[in-house]
Every structure is written in structure tokens, then in C-alpha cells.
Design an enzyme around this catalytic site. Structure first.
Site, short mmCIF file in Angstrom:
data_model
loop_
_atom_site.label_atom_id
_atom_site.label_comp_id
_atom_site.label_asym_id
_atom_site.label_seq_id
_atom_site.Cartn_x
_atom_site.Cartn_y
_atom_site.Cartn_z
N LYS A 153 0.83 -1.21 0.00
CA LYS A 153 0.00 0.00 0.00
C LYS A 153 0.86 1.25 0.00
CE LYS A 153 -4.27 -1.64 2.22
NZ LYS A 153 -5.23 -1.35 3.29
N LYS A 206 -5.30 -11.31 -7.18
CA LYS A 206 -6.55 -11.52 -6.44
C LYS A 206 -7.57 -10.45 -6.83
CE LYS A 206 -5.46 -8.67 -2.46
NZ LYS A 206 -5.40 -8.42 -1.06
N LYS A 255 -10.39 -4.37 -4.64
CA LYS A 255 -10.98 -3.08 -5.01
C LYS A 255 -9.91 -2.13 -5.52
CE LYS A 255 -10.83 -2.10 -0.17
NZ LYS A 255 -11.47 -2.65 1.00
#
Ligand code: AMP
Ligand code: TRP
Length: 337
Positions: A116, A199, A202
């Protein structure tokens, strides 16, 4: 909710609006099942959500939306405790204690943080994003949870939780239950429909690769029908050779309860198209009542808020007791009342 049952705790972020199929199959589906066998605590983790920038009005709306979807998916407030993380201040309080027990190096090794923060750029990533897993540790330990149902991407955070529980217990005496991850192998990682090497997510998936549960079912049916499949024609579960078809078989099998080998037999000699058309129908049949139930809760925010208020009250009773014990063990002077 018999208290002699093992405890379960899990959380989901209110960041995306709609849950996606990976959230449901990897996590929420297990939450629903475990309310029958466990003393279950489930929360919408809004404190975690602000580790990346959030619009205040959107965050508030998405928190209700997440709770409504959890109820729509089958959580029953009479069978589990459903609450919002920020309603229980003990999370932040125990989080601080855990911050002070976690090594900088071990926090730096968390892959979700690395991913992230790399995406955001090191200068824009917050300290909150760095300590995100440590707040998660507090979430779990406050409830003395035995099991934590999550998808594969959370395994490392649960391992860190175990390490910290053992560290605290070793240093200050037995205080916390050491939790175990509860990760269902078959559905631990649902893949992107357009790129079965990543995967479903979002943040990483292109719109065509992700099935959002609150989208028009027609839209999702179209995405399923245009999912990327593999070379060849045979419908066979083979994660390395046929990752696209294997992903569809996993979804199909989980939504219907049919075994994968049963499905392989059913589609013997038939093409990929037949499988995709049928799966689209299976999905629409499943998601239609889910959307209707979710909408009922959204249309009645008073009922929703009162469910969350009761949940927070039940959660606080447990969390406060654990926090008081942890504060005492650490050596904080008790406040006189
Ligand atoms: P999040 O939206 O990151 O709060 O994730 C909520 C839950 O969904 C966590 O337990 C995740 O591990 C799980 N999850 C997210 N994406 C997937 C996926 N593609 N497959 C399986 N589980 C997932
Ligand atoms: N980090 C989890 C996720 O991204 C959400 C979460 C926060 C959680 N606190 C938790 C999961 C406690 C399990 C237990 O999905």
C-alpha cells in the site's frame, strides 16, 4: 449465544462501498456460518479505513452500507455481536499499548503495508498505515478471540497478532488468548476475472475483473460471461494450468454447494461458454435476495443504527474488561472513581 462457545472476531473495512465477491467468499460467508458455532464478534473497521484518505460524508455512508451488507449476507444480531470499531474506544487504547510492544522492524515486514505504501509513495503514506496491523492486533486480543476468519491476504497480520499475544503474556503474565487464523483453503483467494494471476481487489482490479455485490446483477452476469478463460476446452480444476476456469469452478462450487469434481463431470464435453452462462445465472440467483435484504436495512437507518448501538454496548463490556486487565498488568495506576 452461549459463552462456553469459542470466540470468533473479524472485521471489514468500509472503504469501497460495495463488497466484492472475494470479500464475501473469502471472509463474510465464514462469518455467517460461525455465528452458529461460536460466540461471534464482527465489526466494521472505520478506524482502519482512515489510514488512507477518506471523505467524511462518504465514510459515514459507507460504514452504514457495510453494516447493511453484513446483515444482508446473513449476520443475525440475535446470533452475533455486530458493531462499529470507533464506537468502542478500547480499540485505540489497547492499540497504543501494542504499538509499544511491536518492533519497528517486524512492523516494517508487513507485506500489506509495503504494497500500500509503495502504491501511495513513501512520503504520502501515513504513520497510521504503518501501524494498521497493530490496531488489528488490539481488535483481536480485546475479545480473547480463538479464531479469526479472513482471506489469505490477512494471514501475516494474524501471525503477528499471535506473536504479540505471546510476547505480552510472557512479559506480564497470561492475559490474552492466542488466536488462530481461520482461512478456508478453497476460497482463501478469489482471483480477478480478467487476470487470474492477481486476487480480486478493489484497489488492483480493473472494473471488468471485479464483481461488486451491489452492482446491477445484469452487469455482473456480463462480467462472468466475459471472464478470461484458458487455452484448451476442457473444464477441469487445475490452478496452475487453468487458473481462470479453476477460479470460476471455485466460485460456482461455493455458491451452490456442488463439489468441484461433480461440476467437472457435469460439464464434461461442454464448452467454457456453458459453464460461464450457468455460473452467471447461479450468481444472479444468489445476489438478488442479498441486494434486497441489504436495501431493507438501508431503507431503515433507525433499525440499523439501533442494531449497531446494541452491538457496541455488548462489545464494550468485553473489551473494557480485557483492557482493564491489560492496563493493570502493564503497571498503569488505577484511576480512582
Ligand atoms: P477488506 O476489504 O480488505 O477489508 O477485506 C475484507 C476481507 O475480505 C478480509 O478478510 C480479506 O482477507 C478478504 N478478501 C479480500 N479480497 C479477497 C479475495 N480476493 N479472496 C478472498 N478473500 C478476500
Ligand atoms: N485488516 C483487515 C482487512 O483488511 C480488516 C481487519 C481489521 C480485521 N481488524 C481486524 C480482520 C480484526 C480480522 C480481525 O481485511
Amino acid at each position: 449465544m452461549a459463552s462456553d462457545r469459542p470466540r470468533v472476531l473479524s472485521g471489514i473495512q468500509p472503504t469501497a462501498g460495495s463488497f466484492h465477491l472475494g470479500n464475501y467468499l473469502g471472509a463474510v460467508r465464514q462469518w455467517v456460518a460461525m455465528q452458529e458455532t461460536h460466540d461471534a464478534f464482527y465489526m466494521v473497521v472505520d478506524l482502519h479505513a482512515i489510514t488512507v484518505p477518506q471523505d467524511p460524508a462518504e465514510l459515514r455512508a459507507n460504514t452504514r452500507l457495510a453494516a447493511a451488507q453484513l446483515l444482508g449476507a446473513g449476520l443475525d444480531p440475535d446470533r452475533c455481536t455486530l458493531f462499529v470499531q470507533s464506537h468502542v474506544p478500547e480499540h485505540a487504547q489497547l492499540g497504543w499499548v501494542m504499538n509499544c510492544l511491536t518492533g519497528f522492524g517486524e512492523a516494517s515486514r508487513m507485506t500489506q503495508f509495503k504494497d500500500k505504501s509503495a502504491k501511495q509513495g513513501a512520503d504520502r503514506a501515513t504513520v497510521g498505515l504503518f501501524t494498521y496491523p497493530i490496531l488489528q492486533i488490539a481488535d483481536i486480543l480485546l475479545y480473547q478471540a480463538n479464531a479469526v476468519p479472513v482471506g489469505e491476504d490477512q494471514r501475516q497480520h494474524i501471525e503477528l497478532t499471535r506473536d504479540l499475544a505471546e510476547r505480552f503474556n510472557g512479559r506480564y503474565g497470561q492475559t490474552f488468548t492466542v488466536p488462530a487464523p481461520y482461512i478456508v483453503k478453497e476460497t482463501a483467494k478469489i482471483f480477478d476475472l480478467q487476470d487470474p494471476a492477481i486476487k480480486m481487489s478493489k484497489s488492483a482490479s480493473a472494473p471488468k475483473g471485479i464483481i461488486n455485490l451491489l452492482d446491477e446483477p445484469k452487469t455482473s452476469a456480463k462480467k462472468i460471461k466475459s471472464a478470461v478463460t484458458d487455452t484448451g476446452t476442457e473444464i477441469r480444476f487445475d490452478e496452475t494450468g487453468k487458473p481462470g476456469i479453476s477460479n470460476l469452478l471455485t466460485i460456482y462450487s461455493t455458491l451452490t454447494g456442488a463439489g468441484v469434481s461433480e461440476l467437472e463431470k457435469k460439464y464434461e464435453g461442454k464448452g467454457y461458454g456453458a459453464l460461464k452462462t450457468d455460473l452467471a445465472e447461479v450468481f444472479v440467483d444468489w445476489v438478488t435476495p442479498f441486494r434486497a435484504r441489504t436495501q431493507e436495512f438501508l431503507d431503515d437507518p433507525e433499525t440499523l443504527d439501533s442494531i449497531l448501538a446494541k452491538g457496541a454496548e455488548k462489545a464494550r463490556a468485553v473489551a473494557a474488561e480485557t483492557l482493564a486487565q491489560a492496563y493493570d498488568r502493564v503497571g498503569f495506576l488505577p484511576a480512582k472513581h
